[in-house]
Design a protein around this motif. Structure first.
Motif, PDB file in Angstrom:
ATOM      1  N   TYR A  62       0.853  -1.185   0.000  1.00  0.00           N
ATOM      2  CA  TYR A  62       0.000   0.000   0.000  1.00  0.00           C
ATOM      3  C   TYR A  62       0.891   1.238   0.000  1.00  0.00           C
ATOM      4  O   TYR A  62       2.051   1.188   0.391  1.00  0.00           O
ATOM      5  CB  TYR A  62      -0.878   0.063   1.265  1.00  0.00           C
ATOM      6  CG  TYR A  62      -1.848  -1.082   1.432  1.00  0.00           C
ATOM      7  CD1 TYR A  62      -1.486  -2.219   2.147  1.00  0.00           C
ATOM      8  CD2 TYR A  62      -3.133  -1.016   0.912  1.00  0.00           C
ATOM      9  CE1 TYR A  62      -2.376  -3.266   2.323  1.00  0.00           C
ATOM     10  CE2 TYR A  62      -4.040  -2.058   1.095  1.00  0.00           C
ATOM     11  CZ  TYR A  62      -3.643  -3.179   1.795  1.00  0.00           C
ATOM     12  OH  TYR A  62      -4.531  -4.207   1.984  1.00  0.00           O
ATOM     13  N   ARG A  63       0.295   2.339  -0.380  1.00  0.00           N
ATOM     14  CA  ARG A  63       0.973   3.618  -0.300  1.00  0.00           C
ATOM     15  C   ARG A  63       0.092   4.576   0.491  1.00  0.00           C
ATOM     16  O   ARG A  63      -1.133   4.593   0.313  1.00  0.00           O
ATOM     17  CB  ARG A  63       1.228   4.167  -1.713  1.00  0.00           C
ATOM     18  CG  ARG A  63       1.875   5.517  -1.740  1.00  0.00           C
ATOM     19  CD  ARG A  63       2.335   5.863  -3.130  1.00  0.00           C
ATOM     20  NE  ARG A  63       1.249   6.174  -4.046  1.00  0.00           N
ATOM     21  CZ  ARG A  63       1.445   6.630  -5.286  1.00  0.00           C
ATOM     22  NH1 ARG A  63       2.687   6.795  -5.723  1.00  0.00           N
ATOM     23  NH2 ARG A  63       0.431   6.908  -6.072  1.00  0.00           N
ATOM     24  N   GLN A  64       0.724   5.364   1.340  1.00  0.00           N
ATOM     25  CA  GLN A  64      -0.030   6.325   2.141  1.00  0.00           C
ATOM     26  C   GLN A  64       0.662   7.678   2.091  1.00  0.00           C
ATOM     27  O   GLN A  64       1.791   7.822   2.566  1.00  0.00           O
ATOM     28  CB  GLN A  64      -0.161   5.849   3.594  1.00  0.00           C
ATOM     29  CG  GLN A  64      -1.070   6.736   4.438  1.00  0.00           C
ATOM     30  CD  GLN A  64      -1.235   6.208   5.851  1.00  0.00           C
ATOM     31  OE1 GLN A  64      -0.319   5.613   6.412  1.00  0.00           O
ATOM     32  NE2 GLN A  64      -2.406   6.412   6.441  1.00  0.00           N
ATOM     33  N   SER A  65      -0.018   8.638   1.512  1.00  0.00           N
ATOM     34  CA  SER A  65       0.496  10.001   1.501  1.00  0.00           C
ATOM     35  C   SER A  65       0.103  10.670   2.808  1.00  0.00           C
ATOM     36  O   SER A  65      -0.812  10.229   3.507  1.00  0.00           O
ATOM     37  CB  SER A  65      -0.047  10.776   0.306  1.00  0.00           C
ATOM     38  OG  SER A  65       0.319  10.130  -0.899  1.00  0.00           O
ATOM     39  N   LEU A  66       0.778  11.764   3.124  1.00  0.00           N
ATOM     40  CA  LEU A  66       0.616  12.427   4.409  1.00  0.00           C
ATOM     41  C   LEU A  66      -0.851  12.727   4.688  1.00  0.00           C
ATOM     42  O   LEU A  66      -1.526  13.385   3.893  1.00  0.00           O
ATOM     43  CB  LEU A  66       1.445  13.719   4.439  1.00  0.00           C
ATOM     44  CG  LEU A  66       1.495  14.433   5.778  1.00  0.00           C
ATOM     45  CD1 LEU A  66       2.198  13.563   6.818  1.00  0.00           C
ATOM     46  CD2 LEU A  66       2.213  15.772   5.651  1.00  0.00           C
ATOM     47  N   GLY A  67      -1.353  12.219   5.819  1.00  0.00           N
ATOM     48  CA  GLY A  67      -2.714  12.507   6.237  1.00  0.00           C
ATOM     49  C   GLY A  67      -3.790  11.852   5.410  1.00  0.00           C
ATOM     50  O   GLY A  67      -4.976  12.181   5.559  1.00  0.00           O
ATOM     51  N   GLN A  68      -3.407  10.904   4.567  1.00  0.00           N
ATOM     52  CA  GLN A  68      -4.382  10.256   3.690  1.00  0.00           C
ATOM     53  C   GLN A  68      -4.607   8.806   4.105  1.00  0.00           C
ATOM     54  O   GLN A  68      -3.909   8.262   4.957  1.00  0.00           O
ATOM     55  CB  GLN A  68      -3.896  10.302   2.244  1.00  0.00           C
ATOM     56  CG  GLN A  68      -3.685  11.705   1.723  1.00  0.00           C
ATOM     57  CD  GLN A  68      -4.973  12.485   1.678  1.00  0.00           C
ATOM     58  OE1 GLN A  68      -5.989  12.028   1.167  1.00  0.00           O
ATOM     59  NE2 GLN A  68      -4.954  13.688   2.240  1.00  0.00           N
ATOM     60  N   GLY A  69      -5.580   8.183   3.463  1.00  0.00           N
ATOM     61  CA  GLY A  69      -5.835   6.766   3.685  1.00  0.00           C
ATOM     62  C   GLY A  69      -4.839   5.918   2.923  1.00  0.00           C
ATOM     63  O   GLY A  69      -3.890   6.420   2.316  1.00  0.00           O
TER      64      GLY A  69
END
Lengths: 113, 111
Positions: free
Chosen positions: A35-42
């Motif tokens: 998975y990838r998670q950008s700052l403050g994202q799901g």
């Protein structure tokens, strides 16, 4: 027993360089996810391996992204010609079966300058 | 997009109060899971509820599932400052073989 491990924990790279991120799942787990998670994202699904089946690559954002899982265990996520928008935390998870709870690694924080 | 939605996006309560987070999903699911994340790193599994279950408990956690409304809720009772974290629901769909995560609810419990 050991949990899911990921390396490196942090990676800073220059735009245009290739990077490899590693995931060691829990021994015996047949399913592995990136998975990838950008700052403050799901969490954004990238790719899923289940046993010897062909991986589900439907979440990979571009052909610069690829992943392998060797011997049904360790997985490597490769990002070629990195871009600044690739900066994110990349999380790996494994599970004993595809609909079971997932065990997450600590993630690799990728920063592309 | 199959991605579900969570609300509220952020919730701030006092220690001792209950916290309720809601999650909606799109199509038929096999199960729905809730996860907790501290400090933007690895997620920890909290509880799994299957499509044929309506309610499940684990310690101070209570999860409900309403398949007719395609929604689930997570209730944390008697909250503690240590419960401060982001909470994500994840839907396992009958087709596709992967979990789809919501955007999460950021819970802040003030001492």
């Amino acid at each position: 027993g050991a949990g899911v491990s990921q390396s490196p924990s942090n990676k800073v790279t220059e735009k245009g360089k290739d990077v490899e991120l590693r995931c060691d799942p829990i021994s015996g787990h047949t399913a592995l996810y990136w998975y990838r998670q950008s700052l403050g994202q799901g969490l954004e699904f990238l790719i899923y391996f289940q046993g010897n089946s062909a991986p589900d690559k439907s979440g990979l954002p571009s052909d610069r992204f690829s992943a392998e899982r060797t011997g049904g265990s360790v997985s490597t996520l490769t990002i070629q010609r990195t871009q600044q928008e690739d900066s994110a935390v990349y999380l790996c998870a494994s599970s004993a079966d595809r609909d079971n709870e997932q065990f997450f690694g600590p993630g690799t924080r990728l920063t592309v300058l | 997009s199959q991605q579900g939605e969570e609300d509220p996006q952020a919730l701030s309560i006092q220690e001792g109060e209950n916290a309720t987070m809601n999650c909606s999903y799109k199509t038929s699911i096999n199960n729905l899971q809730w996860y907790r994340q501290n400090s933007g790193r690895g997620l920890v599994h909290l509880i799994l509820i299957r499509s044929n279950e309506r309610e499940k408990h684990s310690g101070r956690l209570r999860v409900t599932l309403d398949t007719s409304k395609k929604s689930s809720s997570l209730l944390i009772t008697a909250s503690r400052a240590a419960d401060t974290a982001s909470y994500f629901c994840a839907s396992y769909y009958n087709q596709g073989g992967k979990l789809i995560f919501g955007q999460g609810t950021e819970l802040s419990v003030k001492p």
